[in-house]
Design an enzyme around this catalytic site. Sequence first.
Site, PDB file in Angstrom:
ATOM      1  N   ASP A 189       0.665  -1.243   0.046  1.00  0.00           N
ATOM      2  CA  ASP A 189       0.071   0.049  -0.120  1.00  0.00           C
ATOM      3  C   ASP A 189       0.758   1.201  -0.070  1.00  0.00           C
ATOM      4  OD1 ASP A 189       0.727  -0.853   2.605  1.00  0.00           O
ATOM      5  OD2 ASP A 189      -1.284  -0.729   3.384  1.00  0.00           O
ATOM      6  N   LYS A 223       9.481  -7.708  -3.489  1.00  0.00           N
ATOM      7  CA  LYS A 223       8.097  -8.133  -3.877  1.00  0.00           C
ATOM      8  C   LYS A 223       7.576  -7.443  -5.329  1.00  0.00           C
ATOM      9  CE  LYS A 223       5.726  -6.453  -0.222  1.00  0.00           C
ATOM     10  NZ  LYS A 223       7.246  -5.593   0.290  1.00  0.00           N
ATOM     11  N   ASP A 281      -7.905  -7.408 -12.834  1.00  0.00           N
ATOM     12  CA  ASP A 281      -6.677  -6.933 -13.423  1.00  0.00           C
ATOM     13  C   ASP A 281      -5.470  -6.593 -12.639  1.00  0.00           C
ATOM     14  OD1 ASP A 281      -7.596  -4.749 -12.658  1.00  0.00           O
ATOM     15  OD2 ASP A 281      -7.818  -3.604 -14.641  1.00  0.00           O
TER      16      ASP A 281
HETATM   17  N1  LIG Z   1       7.274  -6.438   3.046  1.00  0.00           N
HETATM   18  C1  LIG Z   1       6.425  -6.040   3.768  1.00  0.00           C
HETATM   19  N2  LIG Z   1       6.075  -4.567   4.009  1.00  0.00           N
HETATM   20  C2  LIG Z   1       4.750  -4.011   4.520  1.00  0.00           C
HETATM   21  C3  LIG Z   1       3.661  -4.971   4.571  1.00  0.00           C
HETATM   22  C4  LIG Z   1       4.012  -6.376   4.329  1.00  0.00           C
HETATM   23  O1  LIG Z   1       3.005  -7.326   4.742  1.00  0.00           O
HETATM   24  N3  LIG Z   1       5.340  -6.867   4.072  1.00  0.00           N
HETATM   25  N4  LIG Z   1       2.440  -4.409   5.136  1.00  0.00           N
HETATM   26  C5  LIG Z   1       2.523  -2.882   4.821  1.00  0.00           C
HETATM   27  C6  LIG Z   1       1.606  -2.558   5.924  1.00  0.00           C
HETATM   28  S1  LIG Z   1      -0.121  -2.472   5.427  1.00  0.00           S
HETATM   29  C7  LIG Z   1       1.724  -2.009   7.253  1.00  0.00           C
HETATM   30  S2  LIG Z   1       0.352  -1.501   8.021  1.00  0.00           S
HETATM   31  C8  LIG Z   1       3.033  -1.804   7.691  1.00  0.00           C
HETATM   32  C9  LIG Z   1       3.386  -2.219   9.050  1.00  0.00           C
HETATM   33  O2  LIG Z   1       4.807  -2.381   9.495  1.00  0.00           O
HETATM   34  P1  LIG Z   1       5.054  -1.680  10.614  1.00  0.00           P
HETATM   35  O3  LIG Z   1       4.652  -0.508  10.580  1.00  0.00           O
HETATM   36  O4  LIG Z   1       6.545  -1.681  10.583  1.00  0.00           O
HETATM   37  O5  LIG Z   1       4.507  -2.829  11.582  1.00  0.00           O
HETATM   38  P2  LIG Z   1       4.965  -4.158  12.145  1.00  0.00           P
HETATM   39  O6  LIG Z   1       5.718  -4.640  11.132  1.00  0.00           O
HETATM   40  O7  LIG Z   1       3.598  -4.888  12.111  1.00  0.00           O
HETATM   41  O8  LIG Z   1       5.340  -4.009  13.599  1.00  0.00           O
HETATM   42  C10 LIG Z   1       6.307  -3.079  13.911  1.00  0.00           C
HETATM   43  C11 LIG Z   1       6.771  -3.183  15.089  1.00  0.00           C
HETATM   44  O9  LIG Z   1       5.903  -2.903  16.202  1.00  0.00           O
HETATM   45  C12 LIG Z   1       6.286  -3.302  17.427  1.00  0.00           C
HETATM   46  N5  LIG Z   1       5.167  -3.530  18.354  1.00  0.00           N
HETATM   47  C13 LIG Z   1       4.454  -4.320  18.651  1.00  0.00           C
HETATM   48  N6  LIG Z   1       3.573  -4.164  19.651  1.00  0.00           N
HETATM   49  C14 LIG Z   1       3.859  -2.811  19.881  1.00  0.00           C
HETATM   50  C15 LIG Z   1       3.006  -1.852  20.640  1.00  0.00           C
HETATM   51  O10 LIG Z   1       1.870  -2.018  21.581  1.00  0.00           O
HETATM   52  N7  LIG Z   1       3.496  -0.758  20.952  1.00  0.00           N
HETATM   53  C16 LIG Z   1       4.763  -0.269  19.916  1.00  0.00           C
HETATM   54  N8  LIG Z   1       5.174   1.082  20.014  1.00  0.00           N
HETATM   55  N9  LIG Z   1       5.137  -0.977  19.282  1.00  0.00           N
HETATM   56  C17 LIG Z   1       4.759  -2.507  19.219  1.00  0.00           C
HETATM   57  C18 LIG Z   1       6.651  -4.756  16.983  1.00  0.00           C
HETATM   58  O11 LIG Z   1       7.792  -5.220  17.924  1.00  0.00           O
HETATM   59  C19 LIG Z   1       7.479  -4.638  15.613  1.00  0.00           C
HETATM   60  O12 LIG Z   1       8.859  -4.449  15.993  1.00  0.00           O
HETATM   61  O13 LIG Z   1       3.935  -2.360   6.737  1.00  0.00           O
HETATM   62  C20 LIG Z   1       3.763  -2.316   5.296  1.00  0.00           C
HETATM   63  N10 LIG Z   1       5.019  -2.835   4.700  1.00  0.00           N
HETATM   64  N1  LIG Z   2      -5.989 -10.398  11.580  1.00  0.00           N
HETATM   65  C1  LIG Z   2      -5.578  -9.527  11.184  1.00  0.00           C
HETATM   66  N2  LIG Z   2      -6.139  -8.495  10.285  1.00  0.00           N
HETATM   67  C2  LIG Z   2      -5.717  -7.460   9.764  1.00  0.00           C
HETATM   68  C3  LIG Z   2      -4.157  -7.108   9.917  1.00  0.00           C
HETATM   69  C4  LIG Z   2      -3.547  -7.850  10.788  1.00  0.00           C
HETATM   70  O1  LIG Z   2      -2.350  -7.701  11.204  1.00  0.00           O
HETATM   71  N3  LIG Z   2      -4.285  -8.927  11.326  1.00  0.00           N
HETATM   72  N4  LIG Z   2      -3.529  -6.141   9.353  1.00  0.00           N
HETATM   73  C5  LIG Z   2      -4.436  -4.966   8.838  1.00  0.00           C
HETATM   74  C6  LIG Z   2      -3.731  -4.127   7.795  1.00  0.00           C
HETATM   75  S1  LIG Z   2      -2.278  -3.334   8.600  1.00  0.00           S
HETATM   76  C7  LIG Z   2      -3.909  -4.101   6.506  1.00  0.00           C
HETATM   77  S2  LIG Z   2      -3.092  -2.799   5.596  1.00  0.00           S
HETATM   78  C8  LIG Z   2      -5.146  -4.777   5.961  1.00  0.00           C
HETATM   79  C9  LIG Z   2      -4.627  -5.309   4.392  1.00  0.00           C
HETATM   80  O2  LIG Z   2      -6.090  -5.766   3.953  1.00  0.00           O
HETATM   81  P1  LIG Z   2      -5.787  -6.095   2.424  1.00  0.00           P
HETATM   82  O3  LIG Z   2      -5.209  -4.991   1.845  1.00  0.00           O
HETATM   83  O4  LIG Z   2      -7.085  -6.193   1.945  1.00  0.00           O
HETATM   84  O5  LIG Z   2      -4.927  -7.220   2.205  1.00  0.00           O
HETATM   85  P2  LIG Z   2      -5.228  -8.801   1.960  1.00  0.00           P
HETATM   86  O6  LIG Z   2      -6.148  -9.108   3.073  1.00  0.00           O
HETATM   87  O7  LIG Z   2      -3.842  -9.411   2.528  1.00  0.00           O
HETATM   88  O8  LIG Z   2      -6.126  -8.870   0.569  1.00  0.00           O
HETATM   89  C10 LIG Z   2      -5.431  -8.492  -0.485  1.00  0.00           C
HETATM   90  C11 LIG Z   2      -5.957  -9.494  -1.585  1.00  0.00           C
HETATM   91  O9  LIG Z   2      -5.939  -8.564  -2.835  1.00  0.00           O
HETATM   92  C12 LIG Z   2      -5.647  -9.546  -3.809  1.00  0.00           C
HETATM   93  N5  LIG Z   2      -5.263  -8.279  -5.087  1.00  0.00           N
HETATM   94  C13 LIG Z   2      -4.080  -8.070  -4.874  1.00  0.00           C
HETATM   95  N6  LIG Z   2      -3.949  -7.184  -6.174  1.00  0.00           N
HETATM   96  C14 LIG Z   2      -5.216  -7.234  -6.490  1.00  0.00           C
HETATM   97  C15 LIG Z   2      -5.874  -6.373  -7.633  1.00  0.00           C
HETATM   98  O10 LIG Z   2      -5.097  -5.832  -8.327  1.00  0.00           O
HETATM   99  N7  LIG Z   2      -7.190  -6.590  -7.984  1.00  0.00           N
HETATM  100  C16 LIG Z   2      -7.881  -7.375  -6.971  1.00  0.00           C
HETATM  101  N8  LIG Z   2      -9.264  -7.463  -7.163  1.00  0.00           N
HETATM  102  N9  LIG Z   2      -7.278  -8.161  -6.106  1.00  0.00           N
HETATM  103  C17 LIG Z   2      -6.111  -8.082  -5.831  1.00  0.00           C
HETATM  104  C18 LIG Z   2      -4.479 -10.392  -3.139  1.00  0.00           C
HETATM  105  O11 LIG Z   2      -4.648 -11.327  -4.119  1.00  0.00           O
HETATM  106  C19 LIG Z   2      -5.046 -10.628  -1.760  1.00  0.00           C
HETATM  107  O12 LIG Z   2      -5.815 -11.867  -1.769  1.00  0.00           O
HETATM  108  O13 LIG Z   2      -5.392  -5.888   6.745  1.00  0.00           O
HETATM  109  C20 LIG Z   2      -5.693  -5.377   8.183  1.00  0.00           C
HETATM  110  N10 LIG Z   2      -6.334  -6.794   8.820  1.00  0.00           N
HETATM  111  S1  SF4 Z   3       7.809  -1.950  -5.075  1.00  0.00           S
HETATM  112 FE1  SF4 Z   3       7.543  -2.842  -2.885  1.00  0.00          FE
HETATM  113  S2  SF4 Z   3       7.547  -1.246  -1.399  1.00  0.00           S
HETATM  114 FE2  SF4 Z   3       6.875  -0.469  -3.383  1.00  0.00          FE
HETATM  115  S3  SF4 Z   3       4.630  -0.779  -3.694  1.00  0.00           S
HETATM  116 FE3  SF4 Z   3       5.532  -2.456  -4.479  1.00  0.00          FE
HETATM  117  S4  SF4 Z   3       5.569  -3.839  -2.940  1.00  0.00           S
HETATM  118 FE4  SF4 Z   3       5.391  -2.135  -1.837  1.00  0.00          FE
HETATM  119 MO   LIG Z   4      -1.404  -1.950   6.833  1.00  0.00          MO
END
Ligand SMILES: Nc1nc2c(c(=O)[nH]1)N[C@H]1C(S)=C(S)[C@@H](COP(=O)(O)OP(=O)(O)OC[C@H]3O[C@@H](n4cnc5c(=O)[nH]c(N)nc54)[C@H](O)[C@@H]3O)O[C@H]1N2
Ligand SMILES: Nc1nc2c(c(=O)[nH]1)N[C@H]1C(S)=C(S)[C@@H](COP(=O)(O)OP(=O)(O)OC[C@H]3O[C@@H](n4cnc5c(=O)[nH]c(N)nc54)[C@H](O)[C@@H]3O)O[C@H]1N2
Ligand code: SF4
Ligand SMILES: [Mo]
Length: 729
Positions: A14, A46, A459
Amino acid sequence: MTTKTGYSVCSICDIGCQVRTDAKDGKVTRVTSHDNPLLAKNICFKGVAAPSIHNHKERLRVPLKRVGERGEDKWQEISYEQAMDEIAAKLKNIVKEYGPEAFAVSTSAWNTQTTQGTDRRFMNLLGSPNWISGVSLCAGNTAAVNRMTYGWFPMGDFMNTNCIVLFGHNPRKHSWTPIYNMIESARERGAKVIVLDPRISEQAEVADIHLRLRSGTDAAMCLGWLKVIFDEGLYNKKFVEKWCVGFEELKARVDEYPLARVEEITGVSRHLIAEAARTYANADGAIIPWTPITDMQISSTSSIRLHSILRAVTGNLDVVGGEILGGFNPNIVPESELGLHEELSVGQKAKQLGYEKHPAYTYRVAEMLKEPTEKVWGFPYADIVTGCQMANPSELFRAMAYGDPYPVKAFFVLGNNALMSYPNQHQIHRAMQNQELIVAHELFLTPTAMLADYVIPGDAFSERNHISDTWNWTTRLSLSQKVAEPPEESSGTYQFWRDLAVRFGFEDRFPWKTPEELLDYRLSRSNRTFAEFEKSGFMEMPSPRYRKYRKDGFATPSGKVELYSSVLEELGFDPLPYHREGPTPSLEYPYRVFNGVREDPFFQTGQRNISELRQRCPIPRIFMHPTDAERDGLVDEEWVELQTAYGKVSAQLSVQPSMKEGHVRVPHGWWYPETRGTEELAGAFLSSDAVLCSDDDEFLDYEQGIPHFKGFPGRVVKADKPQNIQVEI
Ligand SMILES: Nc1nc2c(c(=O)[nH]1)N[C@H]1C(S)=C(S)[C@@H](COP(=O)(O)OP(=O)(O)OC[C@H]3O[C@@H](n4cnc5c(=O)[nH]c(N)nc54)[C@H](O)[C@@H]3O)O[C@H]1N2
Ligand SMILES: Nc1nc2c(c(=O)[nH]1)N[C@H]1C(S)=C(S)[C@@H](COP(=O)(O)OP(=O)(O)OC[C@H]3O[C@@H](n4cnc5c(=O)[nH]c(N)nc54)[C@H](O)[C@@H]3O)O[C@H]1N2
Ligand code: SF4
Ligand SMILES: [Mo]
């Protein structure tokens, strides 16, 4: 052979990097970075793997219609037109029988970017308020809560700031690369970085100050910072006097949190708390970038409000090096306008699930902020991060499962693995089993899609034209070009909604036949077409204007920064921020479990079927501190089960000295595509954090109904590896 090269906005995660895409004969072949220092100086693996994802053999290419029992994974291939005809007919019947509110939608945080608010448009024309999204746990809810305090959701000025405070947020080279790059540049310029994290994360390792707070205690920590800032007079008195309301009341609340108490709650020494607070308050330009950590805990609303309050009282709002309140980009029709929220009647808005019990993120607050939002920002609704007015997911799934308070019988899920992406997976499963119509719009057959009646292939980002508007969070517009061809029987999400709308007689309200025509309309505000935008460059961003509030005030009921929230008061909640202790560990469940620590090779629940990525992280891992593991008689790399009172998941144990004692980490989003046919829903219940997390009242934030994912009680025991999963990929 035909070749094509373009700029595309990657939507695998995102953060939306703008990358270069090369294609040959209609297929994307290579994704590389380009010289845009903001977004794609370097890209993560990725993004590089996008050709393997978009051209994957398991990619959905033809609509599927369920022929077996729901979830049995038996399908018939049908044409797109037939699928849309049947879906429309069934949805019409459900709306006729139960009312439009019986129709619910769950969408992605990001990858359905081309929808551009038209899902809300369709729903609002139909009369349903029951829309939810992954952003309910990630940035969308922060945006909504920020608006209650000062009327918009700011973005930190990373380029000019002198201090960055990361509440858990841990960007890395392969996780949100652009933010990581911006933090690195700031550090090189001499900016201080303060990290608050129970573990020694990558960002914590190189931080100037690291506060190892207990998971779930961020609100108490912020109250401690404010105590120091107020006691030592480190706040911006002029700004507070002129532009804030409720300072005296806030100060009285903060006085309830002397540092001795904050030390006790957070487990961090009072000296370190004071040092961090001083460093933040004394910096000439400081930012608290958005973090998902406070989006997912029991004091979520208070924590998010406290971040807003810290920004305001230290004079960091809308200034160079501080936090910029962007507003709408005047050159494009915003999603908020496309959504047609004004068309949904007051009565239907009030039926939004969660409207009564957890209103902070629903239409109820959006309506309260309408007037000031229009006055300051020029339009009454602000769909920042796709939507500041949504149903409460837990209330929605309850209604779907039990018909309480009314039946919800049709569920459309687009680009979201809903089964695993909210708390209480068992309830979501029951909710889906109780539907008359489920439609999934997807790239792959996920566990959620397996539960559908119809699966529509989507798509991918290399196959569509788009302009990314950073969800109205900033004013940047980035070009995204189609270089490859989507599967013939697929649709983009805009096309999906339009094709449905036409079948419901809403064609005149969906006059744009293609996504490009919609983009032409959106750009008409700056007298351009998409083709002209495409020719003129790859990105544009109007120069920021600072201290805009001097002219129009803030978009809150008082026109000022509401330290004491009139909105929360009117809703009957505490108008001042507070710390609330989550369910405490017990003898039976002695650990504080938090989810997250995102894995580099995957985005959320995705990509477990992409072998070049899965090889980097073949199995899920639970982290524990060596002392805890030893006491429990557990050893590194053995299989264990993490158990809570609500469920259990399997994973490999990873003993890590960087973990905080008494804490356990569980990853998010694991299922096993290789077990399709041998495990229920391809292993969706084996290792998914959502199985463990409850949405009972004691686990929910009061105001928004956000679940407590950061520090819920659990225990770890030895277990066998689940049979059918592959460890070697
Ligand atoms: N490669 C990769 N990159 C991503 C994503 C992914 O799935 N893969 N997801 C993307 C998305 S949607 C998001 S939201 C971000 C999330 O990515 P980040 O914002 O980096 O969050 P997390 O990796 O879930 O956790 C980060 C830290 O929060 C700490 N933590 C746990 N509990 C607490 C608490 O209660 N308080 C505090 N202050 N810290 C705590 C954990 O120890 C951990 O080191 O990453 C994004 N980037
Ligand atoms: N239990 C639990 N729930 C969470 C979280 C957690 O840590 N634990 N994290 C939260 C966070 S930080 C986030 S950001 C959200 C993420 O929520 P989402 O952004 O909805 O991510 P996902 O649920 O992984 O689903 C993404 C799906 O979209 C599909 N997809 C990818 N690209 C496309 C496209 O171009 N078109 C269509 N139609 N589909 C596509 C992928 O195949 C995948 O299955 O989830 C939240 N929900
Ligand atoms: S290149 Fe990597 S960090 Fe950038 S949007 Fe795509 S998956 Fe996320
Ligand atoms: Mo997220």
